[in-house]
Scaffold this motif. Structure first.
Motif, PDB file in Angstrom:
ATOM      1  N   THR A  72       0.640  -1.229  -0.054  1.00  0.00           N
ATOM      2  CA  THR A  72       0.164   0.021  -0.039  1.00  0.00           C
ATOM      3  C   THR A  72       0.739   1.443   0.128  1.00  0.00           C
ATOM      4  OG1 THR A  72      -0.208  -0.145   2.513  1.00  0.00           O
ATOM      5  CG2 THR A  72      -1.804  -1.128   1.234  1.00  0.00           C
ATOM      6  N   TRP A  73       0.263   2.278  -0.601  1.00  0.00           N
ATOM      7  CA  TRP A  73       0.919   3.783  -0.561  1.00  0.00           C
ATOM      8  C   TRP A  73       0.254   4.501   0.666  1.00  0.00           C
ATOM      9  CZ3 TRP A  73       5.058   4.610  -3.466  1.00  0.00           C
ATOM     10  CH2 TRP A  73       5.274   4.209  -4.768  1.00  0.00           C
ATOM     11  N   ARG A  74       0.989   5.187   1.185  1.00  0.00           N
ATOM     12  CA  ARG A  74       0.441   6.153   2.207  1.00  0.00           C
ATOM     13  C   ARG A  74       1.105   7.378   1.905  1.00  0.00           C
ATOM     14  NH1 ARG A  74      -2.427   4.406   6.688  1.00  0.00           N
ATOM     15  NH2 ARG A  74      -2.751   2.101   6.662  1.00  0.00           N
ATOM     16  N   PRO A  75       0.283   8.564   2.214  1.00  0.00           N
ATOM     17  CA  PRO A  75       0.859  10.012   2.150  1.00  0.00           C
ATOM     18  C   PRO A  75       1.768  10.389   3.595  1.00  0.00           C
ATOM     19  CG  PRO A  75      -1.434  10.224   2.336  1.00  0.00           C
ATOM     20  CD  PRO A  75      -1.138   8.594   2.338  1.00  0.00           C
ATOM     21  N   ILE A  76       2.510  11.188   3.344  1.00  0.00           N
ATOM     22  CA  ILE A  76       3.469  11.753   4.388  1.00  0.00           C
ATOM     23  C   ILE A  76       3.768  13.102   4.002  1.00  0.00           C
ATOM     24  CG2 ILE A  76       5.338  10.512   3.855  1.00  0.00           C
ATOM     25  CD1 ILE A  76       5.901  10.253   6.951  1.00  0.00           C
ATOM     26  N   SER A  77       3.449  14.079   4.581  1.00  0.00           N
ATOM     27  CA  SER A  77       3.875  15.597   4.418  1.00  0.00           C
ATOM     28  C   SER A  77       5.263  15.851   4.676  1.00  0.00           C
ATOM     29  CB  SER A  77       2.980  16.248   5.384  1.00  0.00           C
ATOM     30  OG  SER A  77       3.301  17.745   4.824  1.00  0.00           O
ATOM     31  N   VAL A  78       5.974  16.611   3.681  1.00  0.00           N
ATOM     32  CA  VAL A  78       7.030  17.241   4.109  1.00  0.00           C
ATOM     33  C   VAL A  78       7.004  18.815   4.165  1.00  0.00           C
ATOM     34  CG1 VAL A  78       8.325  15.477   2.848  1.00  0.00           C
ATOM     35  CG2 VAL A  78       7.498  17.374   1.551  1.00  0.00           C
ATOM     36  N   SER A  79       5.875  19.154   4.574  1.00  0.00           N
ATOM     37  CA  SER A  79       5.631  20.502   5.037  1.00  0.00           C
ATOM     38  C   SER A  79       6.302  21.046   5.967  1.00  0.00           C
ATOM     39  CB  SER A  79       4.351  21.100   4.738  1.00  0.00           C
ATOM     40  OG  SER A  79       3.395  20.281   5.729  1.00  0.00           O
ATOM     41  N   PHE A  80       6.874  20.224   6.968  1.00  0.00           N
ATOM     42  CA  PHE A  80       7.409  20.806   8.049  1.00  0.00           C
ATOM     43  C   PHE A  80       8.793  21.568   7.647  1.00  0.00           C
ATOM     44  CE2 PHE A  80       8.739  16.472   7.402  1.00  0.00           C
ATOM     45  CZ  PHE A  80      10.066  16.268   7.532  1.00  0.00           C
ATOM     46  N   ILE A  81       9.508  20.915   6.458  1.00  0.00           N
ATOM     47  CA  ILE A  81      10.681  21.731   6.078  1.00  0.00           C
ATOM     48  C   ILE A  81      10.601  23.104   5.799  1.00  0.00           C
ATOM     49  CG2 ILE A  81      12.343  21.687   4.228  1.00  0.00           C
ATOM     50  CD1 ILE A  81      11.774  18.634   3.707  1.00  0.00           C
ATOM     51  N   PRO A  82      11.343  23.917   6.738  1.00  0.00           N
ATOM     52  CA  PRO A  82      10.931  25.206   6.735  1.00  0.00           C
ATOM     53  C   PRO A  82      11.172  26.171   5.561  1.00  0.00           C
ATOM     54  CG  PRO A  82      12.876  24.919   7.880  1.00  0.00           C
ATOM     55  CD  PRO A  82      12.487  23.633   7.329  1.00  0.00           C
ATOM     56  N   HIS A  83      10.913  25.703   4.181  1.00  0.00           N
ATOM     57  CA  HIS A  83      11.155  26.761   3.045  1.00  0.00           C
ATOM     58  C   HIS A  83      10.233  26.432   2.144  1.00  0.00           C
ATOM     59  CE1 HIS A  83      14.696  28.974   4.337  1.00  0.00           C
ATOM     60  NE2 HIS A  83      15.157  27.728   4.863  1.00  0.00           N
ATOM     61  N   ASP A  84       9.721  27.367   1.321  1.00  0.00           N
ATOM     62  CA  ASP A  84       8.888  27.106   0.103  1.00  0.00           C
ATOM     63  C   ASP A  84       9.658  26.800  -1.144  1.00  0.00           C
ATOM     64  OD1 ASP A  84       6.611  27.255   1.621  1.00  0.00           O
ATOM     65  OD2 ASP A  84       6.534  29.378   1.563  1.00  0.00           O
ATOM     66  N   CYS A  85      10.965  27.003  -1.101  1.00  0.00           N
ATOM     67  CA  CYS A  85      11.814  26.899  -2.360  1.00  0.00           C
ATOM     68  C   CYS A  85      11.993  25.578  -2.879  1.00  0.00           C
ATOM     69  CB  CYS A  85      13.165  27.610  -2.384  1.00  0.00           C
ATOM     70  SG  CYS A  85      14.124  26.872  -0.822  1.00  0.00           S
ATOM     71  N   PRO A  86      12.410  24.923  -4.127  1.00  0.00           N
ATOM     72  CA  PRO A  86      12.237  23.662  -4.300  1.00  0.00           C
ATOM     73  C   PRO A  86      13.407  22.797  -3.727  1.00  0.00           C
ATOM     74  CG  PRO A  86      12.345  25.288  -6.555  1.00  0.00           C
ATOM     75  CD  PRO A  86      12.467  25.962  -5.332  1.00  0.00           C
ATOM     76  N   LEU A  87      13.137  21.547  -3.372  1.00  0.00           N
ATOM     77  CA  LEU A  87      14.174  20.900  -2.510  1.00  0.00           C
ATOM     78  C   LEU A  87      14.978  19.916  -3.329  1.00  0.00           C
ATOM     79  CD1 LEU A  87      11.539  19.889   0.036  1.00  0.00           C
ATOM     80  CD2 LEU A  87      13.088  22.043   0.184  1.00  0.00           C
ATOM     81  N   ASN A  88      15.922  19.598  -2.967  1.00  0.00           N
ATOM     82  CA  ASN A  88      16.873  18.593  -3.521  1.00  0.00           C
ATOM     83  C   ASN A  88      17.291  17.447  -2.587  1.00  0.00           C
ATOM     84  OD1 ASN A  88      18.596  17.566  -5.950  1.00  0.00           O
ATOM     85  ND2 ASN A  88      20.254  18.008  -4.213  1.00  0.00           N
ATOM     86  N   PHE A  89      16.804  16.330  -2.835  1.00  0.00           N
ATOM     87  CA  PHE A  89      17.022  15.275  -1.925  1.00  0.00           C
ATOM     88  C   PHE A  89      18.099  14.253  -2.355  1.00  0.00           C
ATOM     89  CE2 PHE A  89      12.460  16.222  -1.368  1.00  0.00           C
ATOM     90  CZ  PHE A  89      12.297  16.061  -0.075  1.00  0.00           C
ATOM     91  N   GLY A  90      19.295  14.610  -1.599  1.00  0.00           N
ATOM     92  CA  GLY A  90      20.553  13.872  -1.484  1.00  0.00           C
ATOM     93  C   GLY A  90      20.736  12.543  -1.374  1.00  0.00           C
ATOM     94  N   GLY A  91      19.725  11.918  -0.475  1.00  0.00           N
ATOM     95  CA  GLY A  91      19.890  10.748  -0.140  1.00  0.00           C
ATOM     96  C   GLY A  91      18.992  10.356   1.373  1.00  0.00           C
ATOM     97  N   SER A  92      19.160   9.008   1.681  1.00  0.00           N
ATOM     98  CA  SER A  92      18.359   8.796   3.087  1.00  0.00           C
ATOM     99  C   SER A  92      19.316   7.669   3.716  1.00  0.00           C
ATOM    100  CB  SER A  92      17.176   8.113   2.748  1.00  0.00           C
ATOM    101  OG  SER A  92      17.325   6.821   1.859  1.00  0.00           O
ATOM    102  N   ALA A  93      19.496   7.665   5.111  1.00  0.00           N
ATOM    103  CA  ALA A  93      20.249   6.681   5.868  1.00  0.00           C
ATOM    104  C   ALA A  93      19.672   6.842   7.256  1.00  0.00           C
ATOM    105  CB  ALA A  93      21.595   6.882   5.784  1.00  0.00           C
ATOM    106  N   SER A  94      19.605   5.647   7.929  1.00  0.00           N
ATOM    107  CA  SER A  94      19.037   5.435   9.247  1.00  0.00           C
ATOM    108  C   SER A  94      17.748   6.260   9.558  1.00  0.00           C
ATOM    109  CB  SER A  94      20.158   6.450  10.297  1.00  0.00           C
ATOM    110  OG  SER A  94      21.262   5.378  10.040  1.00  0.00           O
ATOM    111  N   GLY A  95      16.624   6.192   8.499  1.00  0.00           N
ATOM    112  CA  GLY A  95      15.533   6.857   8.776  1.00  0.00           C
ATOM    113  C   GLY A  95      15.487   8.282   8.478  1.00  0.00           C
ATOM    114  N   LEU A  96      16.432   8.834   8.015  1.00  0.00           N
ATOM    115  CA  LEU A  96      16.570  10.435   7.771  1.00  0.00           C
ATOM    116  C   LEU A  96      16.847  10.769   6.328  1.00  0.00           C
ATOM    117  CD1 LEU A  96      19.133  11.201  10.878  1.00  0.00           C
ATOM    118  CD2 LEU A  96      16.738  11.307  10.899  1.00  0.00           C
ATOM    119  N   LEU A  97      16.133  11.908   6.063  1.00  0.00           N
ATOM    120  CA  LEU A  97      16.551  12.360   4.507  1.00  0.00           C
ATOM    121  C   LEU A  97      17.656  13.575   4.606  1.00  0.00           C
ATOM    122  CD1 LEU A  97      12.878  12.559   3.383  1.00  0.00           C
ATOM    123  CD2 LEU A  97      14.477  10.710   3.226  1.00  0.00           C
TER     124      LEU A  97
END
Length: 353
Positions: A72-97
């Protein structure tokens, strides 16, 4: 009734929780929070199949988490990231982005802005400015320590003298350190993989490796597929470095092949070992999913996930089992949106530091 349940049954209940329920469960009472913070639960979480997370470049759009257990897919918000400008996701590890902000600072003579985010409990840490790098070329995050609850952020970029450097942020020391000088090569994208003391990234000349401890850089030529051209995407599949190659003929996608990057002790060099070539029947279906030759791929545990541009389904290759399967319920309203595909572990005890 809950207080009368044996501990092992409570732990079985927690194992079955959807990913977005973990921290709501944790906030109910001290006893439940203690269960989710226990070493036993963390060992369960580390051994479970990680989730696939799809991260949009805009904070107002929801991220999606896919469970390979419940399908199943579930939505999860990233609106807590404190900026409105475009984001660049560089990777993930230990449950962190690892998240970078695409602001003017990426091109000005100021240090780029990098954040470490936990999408499950919606916390965010802004990393201190880098010592030298002012323009990021590639970056990644990697877990460290026996419990994998610490991390390092590695960035290749240019300083104000236009030299290419490697800077490393250690969550234990909470500081950046210049770890080496990199030859001036053209890195094809910002994705980079860290495995067994080496960094891997794709360049115009093939795959570049950098041994951090020895400070040695090598460039490994891309494997070939007969007379056809191959463009490649570099992914991490558990501890293995894998290249997913798109076979092209006359600028049209004709097949997909996967190689593992292996260090040959006799030759003292990296070699390519073929994992699998996509069967014709699977490729024909994969090709029908989209009008585009472009696709994304990511390693999630021992699975390799591939999705053609604008497709409403995703193809999954199980490396351990050697089998192909389809995920059919990709949300159709998000198929035209640019998203980064990343694995996401459940690591309740990882600290943002």
């Amino acid at each position: 009734m809950w207080s009368d349940l044996p501990e092992h049954l409570k732990e079985r209940v927690m194992e079955s929780l959807p990913v977005d329920c973990f921290f709501r469960f944790r906030s109910v009472c001290r006893g439940w929070n203690t269960l989710l913070s226990s070493e036993h639960f963390n060992s369960i979480a580390r051994n479970n199949q990680p989730f696939l997370i799809l991260c949009p470049s805009k904070t107002q759009l929801p991220s999606l988490i896919y469970s390979f257990i419940t399908h199943t897919w579930r939505p999860i918000s990233v609106s807590f990231i404190p900026h409105d400008c475009p984001l660049n996701f560089g990777g993930s590890a230990s449950g962190l982005l690892l998240v970078g902000l695409q602001t003017n600072s990426w091109y000005a003579h100021t240090s780029p802005v990098l954040y470490i985010c936990n999408p499950l409990n919606k916390t965010c840490l802004r990393l201190p400015g880098m010592a030298c790098v002012i323009t990021i070329m590639a970056n990644t995050i990697s877990p460290v320590g026996p419990k994998r609850d610490k991390y390092k952020v590695m960035v290749i970029g240019r300083d104000n003298r236009d030299m290419v450097l490697l800077e490393v942020y250690d969550s234990t020391s909470k500081s950046w350190k210049v770890a080496g000088t990199i030859p001036d090569v053209v890195i094809r994208n910002e994705s980079m993989i860290y495995s067994k003391g080496c960094l891997f990234c794709m360049t115009d000349g093939g795959m570049m490796t950098y041994n951090i401890e020895q400070g040695i850089t090598t460039v490994v030529a891309m494997p070939t597929a007969g007379a056809h051209n191959v463009w490649a995407q570099l992914i991490c599949c558990e501890s293995r470095v894998v290249v997913v190659g798109a076979i092209e003929e006359n600028y049209s996608l004709k097949g997909v092949i996967m190689w593992e990057v292996v260090f040959n002790e006799t030759m003292k060099d990296y070699v390519w070992e073929e994992i699998v070539k996509m069967p014709s029947s699977v490729f024909d279906e994969f090709r029908r999913c989209s009008n585009s030759d472009w696709f994304q791929c990511v390693g999630v545990g021992d699975k390799i996930c591939l999705r053609a541009n604008e497709s409403t389904k995703m193809l999954v290759y199980d490396v351990s089992g050697g089998s192909w399967s389809w995920v059919f319920n990709f949300p159709a309203d998000l198929r035209y949106i640019s998203m980064r595909y990343l694995p996401l572990e459940i690591m309740p005890n990882t600290r943002l530091s």
